[in-house]
Design a protein around this motif. Structure first.
Motif, PDB file in Angstrom:
ATOM      1  N   PHE A  58     -53.715  20.132  -8.994  1.00  0.00           N
ATOM      2  CA  PHE A  58     -54.767  19.519  -9.808  1.00  0.00           C
ATOM      3  C   PHE A  58     -54.243  19.049 -11.154  1.00  0.00           C
ATOM      4  O   PHE A  58     -53.330  19.641 -11.729  1.00  0.00           O
ATOM      5  CB  PHE A  58     -55.917  20.505 -10.032  1.00  0.00           C
ATOM      6  CG  PHE A  58     -56.782  20.705  -8.822  1.00  0.00           C
ATOM      7  CD1 PHE A  58     -57.854  19.872  -8.567  1.00  0.00           C
ATOM      8  CD2 PHE A  58     -56.514  21.726  -7.915  1.00  0.00           C
ATOM      9  CE1 PHE A  58     -58.652  20.036  -7.454  1.00  0.00           C
ATOM     10  CE2 PHE A  58     -57.300  21.906  -6.793  1.00  0.00           C
ATOM     11  CZ  PHE A  58     -58.369  21.056  -6.558  1.00  0.00           C
ATOM     12  N   LEU A 111     -50.039  12.939  -4.738  1.00  0.00           N
ATOM     13  CA  LEU A 111     -49.672  11.778  -5.550  1.00  0.00           C
ATOM     14  C   LEU A 111     -48.414  12.061  -6.363  1.00  0.00           C
ATOM     15  O   LEU A 111     -48.044  13.215  -6.563  1.00  0.00           O
ATOM     16  CB  LEU A 111     -50.821  11.428  -6.504  1.00  0.00           C
ATOM     17  CG  LEU A 111     -52.180  11.175  -5.871  1.00  0.00           C
ATOM     18  CD1 LEU A 111     -53.237  10.980  -6.951  1.00  0.00           C
ATOM     19  CD2 LEU A 111     -52.126   9.965  -4.954  1.00  0.00           C
ATOM     20  N   TYR A 169     -48.160  12.304 -11.792  1.00  0.00           N
ATOM     21  CA  TYR A 169     -49.140  13.091 -12.537  1.00  0.00           C
ATOM     22  C   TYR A 169     -48.595  14.498 -12.774  1.00  0.00           C
ATOM     23  O   TYR A 169     -47.880  15.041 -11.924  1.00  0.00           O
ATOM     24  CB  TYR A 169     -50.463  13.207 -11.769  1.00  0.00           C
ATOM     25  CG  TYR A 169     -51.233  11.912 -11.684  1.00  0.00           C
ATOM     26  CD1 TYR A 169     -52.062  11.507 -12.720  1.00  0.00           C
ATOM     27  CD2 TYR A 169     -51.114  11.090 -10.566  1.00  0.00           C
ATOM     28  CE1 TYR A 169     -52.763  10.314 -12.646  1.00  0.00           C
ATOM     29  CE2 TYR A 169     -51.814   9.898 -10.481  1.00  0.00           C
ATOM     30  CZ  TYR A 169     -52.635   9.518 -11.523  1.00  0.00           C
ATOM     31  OH  TYR A 169     -53.331   8.343 -11.445  1.00  0.00           O
ATOM     32  N   LEU A 189     -57.382   7.744 -11.215  1.00  0.00           N
ATOM     33  CA  LEU A 189     -56.980   8.986 -10.556  1.00  0.00           C
ATOM     34  C   LEU A 189     -57.893   9.305  -9.382  1.00  0.00           C
ATOM     35  O   LEU A 189     -57.419   9.684  -8.307  1.00  0.00           O
ATOM     36  CB  LEU A 189     -56.966  10.151 -11.558  1.00  0.00           C
ATOM     37  CG  LEU A 189     -56.654  11.528 -10.985  1.00  0.00           C
ATOM     38  CD1 LEU A 189     -55.314  11.555 -10.253  1.00  0.00           C
ATOM     39  CD2 LEU A 189     -56.685  12.570 -12.097  1.00  0.00           C
ATOM     40  N   VAL A 195     -62.049  17.148  -4.481  1.00  0.00           N
ATOM     41  CA  VAL A 195     -61.427  16.092  -5.280  1.00  0.00           C
ATOM     42  C   VAL A 195     -61.550  16.437  -6.758  1.00  0.00           C
ATOM     43  O   VAL A 195     -60.581  16.356  -7.507  1.00  0.00           O
ATOM     44  CB  VAL A 195     -62.061  14.716  -4.983  1.00  0.00           C
ATOM     45  CG1 VAL A 195     -61.582  13.661  -5.970  1.00  0.00           C
ATOM     46  CG2 VAL A 195     -61.739  14.296  -3.557  1.00  0.00           C
ATOM     47  N   VAL A 219     -58.882  17.154 -11.311  1.00  0.00           N
ATOM     48  CA  VAL A 219     -58.955  16.259 -10.166  1.00  0.00           C
ATOM     49  C   VAL A 219     -57.691  16.476  -9.338  1.00  0.00           C
ATOM     50  O   VAL A 219     -56.583  16.613  -9.884  1.00  0.00           O
ATOM     51  CB  VAL A 219     -59.084  14.780 -10.594  1.00  0.00           C
ATOM     52  CG1 VAL A 219     -58.914  13.840  -9.409  1.00  0.00           C
ATOM     53  CG2 VAL A 219     -60.447  14.543 -11.246  1.00  0.00           C
ATOM     54  N   TYR A 220     -57.852  16.487  -8.016  1.00  0.00           N
ATOM     55  CA  TYR A 220     -56.743  16.750  -7.114  1.00  0.00           C
ATOM     56  C   TYR A 220     -55.771  15.574  -7.070  1.00  0.00           C
ATOM     57  O   TYR A 220     -56.172  14.429  -6.851  1.00  0.00           O
ATOM     58  CB  TYR A 220     -57.262  17.041  -5.703  1.00  0.00           C
ATOM     59  CG  TYR A 220     -56.154  17.410  -4.748  1.00  0.00           C
ATOM     60  CD1 TYR A 220     -55.478  18.618  -4.891  1.00  0.00           C
ATOM     61  CD2 TYR A 220     -55.768  16.552  -3.742  1.00  0.00           C
ATOM     62  CE1 TYR A 220     -54.445  18.954  -4.038  1.00  0.00           C
ATOM     63  CE2 TYR A 220     -54.743  16.883  -2.874  1.00  0.00           C
ATOM     64  CZ  TYR A 220     -54.079  18.081  -3.033  1.00  0.00           C
ATOM     65  OH  TYR A 220     -53.054  18.419  -2.191  1.00  0.00           O
ATOM     66  N   ALA A 221     -54.485  15.875  -7.283  1.00  0.00           N
ATOM     67  CA  ALA A 221     -53.425  14.865  -7.228  1.00  0.00           C
ATOM     68  C   ALA A 221     -52.205  15.418  -6.494  1.00  0.00           C
ATOM     69  O   ALA A 221     -51.089  14.943  -6.690  1.00  0.00           O
ATOM     70  CB  ALA A 221     -53.051  14.427  -8.639  1.00  0.00           C
ATOM     71  N   SER A 243     -55.384   9.096  -1.111  1.00  0.00           N
ATOM     72  CA  SER A 243     -54.350   9.997  -0.576  1.00  0.00           C
ATOM     73  C   SER A 243     -54.921  10.952   0.460  1.00  0.00           C
ATOM     74  O   SER A 243     -54.233  11.319   1.415  1.00  0.00           O
ATOM     75  CB  SER A 243     -53.686  10.785  -1.712  1.00  0.00           C
ATOM     76  OG  SER A 243     -54.521  11.813  -2.211  1.00  0.00           O
ATOM     77  N   SER A 282     -56.687   9.668  -5.616  1.00  0.00           N
ATOM     78  CA  SER A 282     -56.895  10.954  -4.946  1.00  0.00           C
ATOM     79  C   SER A 282     -57.623  10.766  -3.622  1.00  0.00           C
ATOM     80  O   SER A 282     -57.197  11.286  -2.578  1.00  0.00           O
ATOM     81  CB  SER A 282     -57.690  11.897  -5.851  1.00  0.00           C
ATOM     82  OG  SER A 282     -57.905  13.134  -5.207  1.00  0.00           O
ATOM     83  N   SER A 336     -61.998  13.811   4.266  1.00  0.00           N
ATOM     84  CA  SER A 336     -60.577  14.052   4.058  1.00  0.00           C
ATOM     85  C   SER A 336     -59.871  14.337   5.382  1.00  0.00           C
ATOM     86  O   SER A 336     -60.390  15.065   6.226  1.00  0.00           O
ATOM     87  CB  SER A 336     -60.389  15.236   3.113  1.00  0.00           C
ATOM     88  OG  SER A 336     -59.022  15.568   3.009  1.00  0.00           O
TER      89      SER A 336
END
Length: 163
Positions: free
Chosen positions: A68, A58, A61, A82, A41, A53-55, A89, A86, A34
């Protein structure tokens, strides 16, 4: 809804993610390459089917205050989409902006004290590019980023003491 084992199989199919078993049978997946402070993630995949899940980088979402998305009821296609987004990103540099929610994040000092509802106190210290969590003189855990430490402490019911 996918089972815990199906979600694990999907996440295990991503060679760029490293599995980290945590307490209570939960599992996290980290993306060590990352380009951001965030490396987690997938967060707290639980045998009951819950997980996140990390967004945070983004759009489109419904995220919590930590960035998350709850994936409890995701299909395989939704989960893979997703996860792909993720990871992508976290693979791209980003210009510093105000985080979701419009608040500026407060940086942690090199040493902070934390307490839970039962009066248990922990100390979080920055040393050698890591963040160490101590109970008195005993090392409890180590974290790669202060955000990871804060997430863990909040999840475990601790709040920062104001000095």
């Amino acid at each position: 809804m996918l089972t815990f084992h199906q979600k694990i199989e999907i996440l295990d199919s991503y060679p760029q993610l490293q599995r980290k078993d945590v307490s209570l049978g939960r599992v996290n997946y980290h993306y060590e390459e990352s380009l951001h402070d965030k490396k987690t993630v997938a967060f707290h995949l639980h045998p009951n089917g819950n997980g996140y899940v990390y967004a945070g980088l983004l759009t489109g979402y419904k995220i919590d205050d930590k960035g998350f998305v709850n994936i409890r009821d995701f299909s395989e296609e939704e989960l893979r989409s997703l996860l792909d987004a993720s990871i992508a990103s976290l693979s791209e540099p980003q210009v510093r902006a105000v985080p979701a929610g419009g608040k500026k994040t407060k940086r942690l000092a090199a040493e902070t004290s934390w307490i839970n509802g039962e009066g248990q106190k922990l100390t979080l210290k920055a040393e050698d590019d890591l963040w160490y969590l101590y109970s008195s003189l005993s090392l409890e855990m180590a974290f790669e980023t202060p955000d990871e430490a804060k997430e863990y402490l909040a999840e475990e019911g601790f709040s920062q003491l104001q000095d």
